[in-house]
Design a protein around this motif. Structure first.
Motif, PDB file in Angstrom:
ATOM      1  N   VAL A   7       0.878  -1.091   0.214  1.00  0.00           N
ATOM      2  CA  VAL A   7      -0.007   0.096  -0.063  1.00  0.00           C
ATOM      3  C   VAL A   7       0.731   1.237   0.094  1.00  0.00           C
ATOM      4  CG1 VAL A   7      -1.467   1.295   1.398  1.00  0.00           C
ATOM      5  CG2 VAL A   7      -1.853  -1.073   1.246  1.00  0.00           C
ATOM      6  N   ALA A   8       2.044   1.219   0.769  1.00  0.00           N
ATOM      7  CA  ALA A   8       2.748   2.351   0.853  1.00  0.00           C
ATOM      8  C   ALA A   8       3.459   2.670  -0.494  1.00  0.00           C
ATOM      9  CB  ALA A   8       3.682   2.274   1.999  1.00  0.00           C
ATOM     10  N   LEU A   9       4.076   1.434  -0.969  1.00  0.00           N
ATOM     11  CA  LEU A   9       4.511   1.646  -2.393  1.00  0.00           C
ATOM     12  C   LEU A   9       3.682   2.154  -3.572  1.00  0.00           C
ATOM     13  CD1 LEU A   9       7.304   1.031  -4.076  1.00  0.00           C
ATOM     14  CD2 LEU A   9       6.493  -1.359  -4.318  1.00  0.00           C
ATOM     15  N   ALA A  10       2.555   1.746  -3.491  1.00  0.00           N
ATOM     16  CA  ALA A  10       1.383   2.359  -4.167  1.00  0.00           C
ATOM     17  C   ALA A  10       1.307   3.676  -4.498  1.00  0.00           C
ATOM     18  CB  ALA A  10       0.024   1.460  -4.326  1.00  0.00           C
ATOM     19  N   LYS A  11       1.123   4.061  -3.092  1.00  0.00           N
ATOM     20  CA  LYS A  11       0.723   5.584  -2.848  1.00  0.00           C
ATOM     21  C   LYS A  11       1.768   6.170  -3.231  1.00  0.00           C
ATOM     22  CE  LYS A  11      -0.823   8.376   0.790  1.00  0.00           C
ATOM     23  NZ  LYS A  11      -1.271   8.509   2.504  1.00  0.00           N
ATOM     24  N   ALA A  12       3.093   5.872  -3.070  1.00  0.00           N
ATOM     25  CA  ALA A  12       4.363   6.788  -3.638  1.00  0.00           C
ATOM     26  C   ALA A  12       4.045   7.026  -5.150  1.00  0.00           C
ATOM     27  CB  ALA A  12       5.398   5.961  -3.455  1.00  0.00           C
ATOM     28  N   HIS A  13       3.182   6.221  -5.987  1.00  0.00           N
ATOM     29  CA  HIS A  13       3.058   6.316  -7.382  1.00  0.00           C
ATOM     30  C   HIS A  13       1.614   6.540  -7.599  1.00  0.00           C
ATOM     31  CE1 HIS A  13       6.986   4.928  -8.244  1.00  0.00           C
ATOM     32  NE2 HIS A  13       6.842   3.989  -7.427  1.00  0.00           N
ATOM     33  N   GLY A  14       0.978   7.292  -6.592  1.00  0.00           N
ATOM     34  CA  GLY A  14      -0.393   7.791  -6.957  1.00  0.00           C
ATOM     35  C   GLY A  14      -1.564   6.749  -7.095  1.00  0.00           C
ATOM     36  N   LEU A  15      -1.438   5.711  -6.383  1.00  0.00           N
ATOM     37  CA  LEU A  15      -2.269   4.814  -6.125  1.00  0.00           C
ATOM     38  C   LEU A  15      -2.883   4.478  -4.877  1.00  0.00           C
ATOM     39  CD1 LEU A  15      -0.226   2.259  -8.806  1.00  0.00           C
ATOM     40  CD2 LEU A  15      -2.327   3.466  -9.584  1.00  0.00           C
ATOM     41  N   HIS A  16      -3.896   4.486  -4.782  1.00  0.00           N
ATOM     42  CA  HIS A  16      -4.568   4.295  -3.400  1.00  0.00           C
ATOM     43  C   HIS A  16      -5.502   3.170  -3.316  1.00  0.00           C
ATOM     44  CE1 HIS A  16      -3.179   8.556  -2.052  1.00  0.00           C
ATOM     45  NE2 HIS A  16      -3.055   8.611  -3.391  1.00  0.00           N
ATOM     46  N   LEU A  17      -5.300   2.349  -2.140  1.00  0.00           N
ATOM     47  CA  LEU A  17      -6.108   1.076  -1.907  1.00  0.00           C
ATOM     48  C   LEU A  17      -7.410   1.530  -1.583  1.00  0.00           C
ATOM     49  CD1 LEU A  17      -6.035  -1.837  -1.491  1.00  0.00           C
ATOM     50  CD2 LEU A  17      -5.738  -1.451   1.032  1.00  0.00           C
ATOM     51  N   THR A  18      -8.481   0.878  -2.587  1.00  0.00           N
ATOM     52  CA  THR A  18      -9.749   1.079  -2.200  1.00  0.00           C
ATOM     53  C   THR A  18     -10.666   0.017  -1.829  1.00  0.00           C
ATOM     54  OG1 THR A  18     -10.132   1.045  -4.812  1.00  0.00           O
ATOM     55  CG2 THR A  18      -9.810   3.203  -4.063  1.00  0.00           C
TER      56      THR A  18
END
Length: 213
Positions: free
Chosen positions: A184-195
């Motif tokens: 989740v943290a890695l995704a968030k760094a690239h503008g991707l948010h867990l939904t």
């Protein structure tokens, strides 16, 4: 990257088969039906044998499905399954390595699906996947779908997953079940948010991320 089994009698000539596909296709498809755009273009990362690509393209005829894999053996298997299925919405497999997002071919997609790669790859592949997804998915709303076994804080790891993790690490120390929090943290760094987090059979999860600028 996916563990593949040798040719089975059910597979067309030149194809490989993964027993896990028969076990998880219906459960994965139910989530995809609910969240993929009806007429979207989908890129599948690490398609392995190609059986998922064929099953999903057949079940979702209004989507355009593009499989990919860095392995020539896997791409040959994908081509064999695709030729046997003869689906107009299933494109040829791309030579794409998740770990090298700067080399990804140009793609125009609304969603990316990645099944059973996160744990059977080095961390660099996960970093590359998120970087590539963050770059090619439309903003806002582009969808990244992950499936597989994960670790979760404060959730006991199932004995079967504990044994699987040990087996993976014995084969390659760079492999192993990843913590959801790290993904989740890695995704968030690239503008991707867990939904969405969806529990799946056999102690697997599906994690859905949306592109948010």
């Amino acid at each position: 990257m996916q563990t593949l089994d040798p040719l089975t009698p059910a597979a067309p000539p030149g194809a490989l088969a993964s027993p896990a596909v028969a076990r998880n296709t219906d459960a994965i498809l139910a989530v995809l039906r609910a969240h993929l755009p009806e007429r979207g273009r989908v890129l599948e990362i690490a398609s392995g044998s190609g059986e998922h690509a064929v099953a999903f393209a057949r079940a979702l005829p209004l989507t355009s499905w593009t499989p990919s894999d860095p392995s020539p053996e896997a791409r040959s298997s994908i081509a064999a399954w695709a030729a046997d299925a003869a689906l107009s919405n299933l494109g040829p497999a791309l030579d794409l390595d998740a770990a090298q997002p700067d080399t990804w071919p140009a793609v125009d997609v609304q969603a990316i699906v990645c099944i059973n790669m996160i744990h059977i790859s080095p961390w660099a592949a996960n970093e590359g996947l998120m970087a590539g997804a963050g770059r090619v998915l439309p903003d806002p709303g582009g969808l990244l779908v992950l499936y597989g076994p994960f670790r979760e804080a404060d959730v006991p790891l199932a004995p079967s997953n504990e044994a699987f993790d040990a087996s993976l690490k014995s084969r390659d120390p760079a492999w192993g079940l990843r913590a959801v929090e790290d993904i989740v943290a890695l995704a968030k760094a690239h503008g991707l948010h867990l939904t969405r987090r969806a529990e799946m059979p056999a102690n697997n999860l599906m994690l859905l991320f949306r592109r948010v600028g």
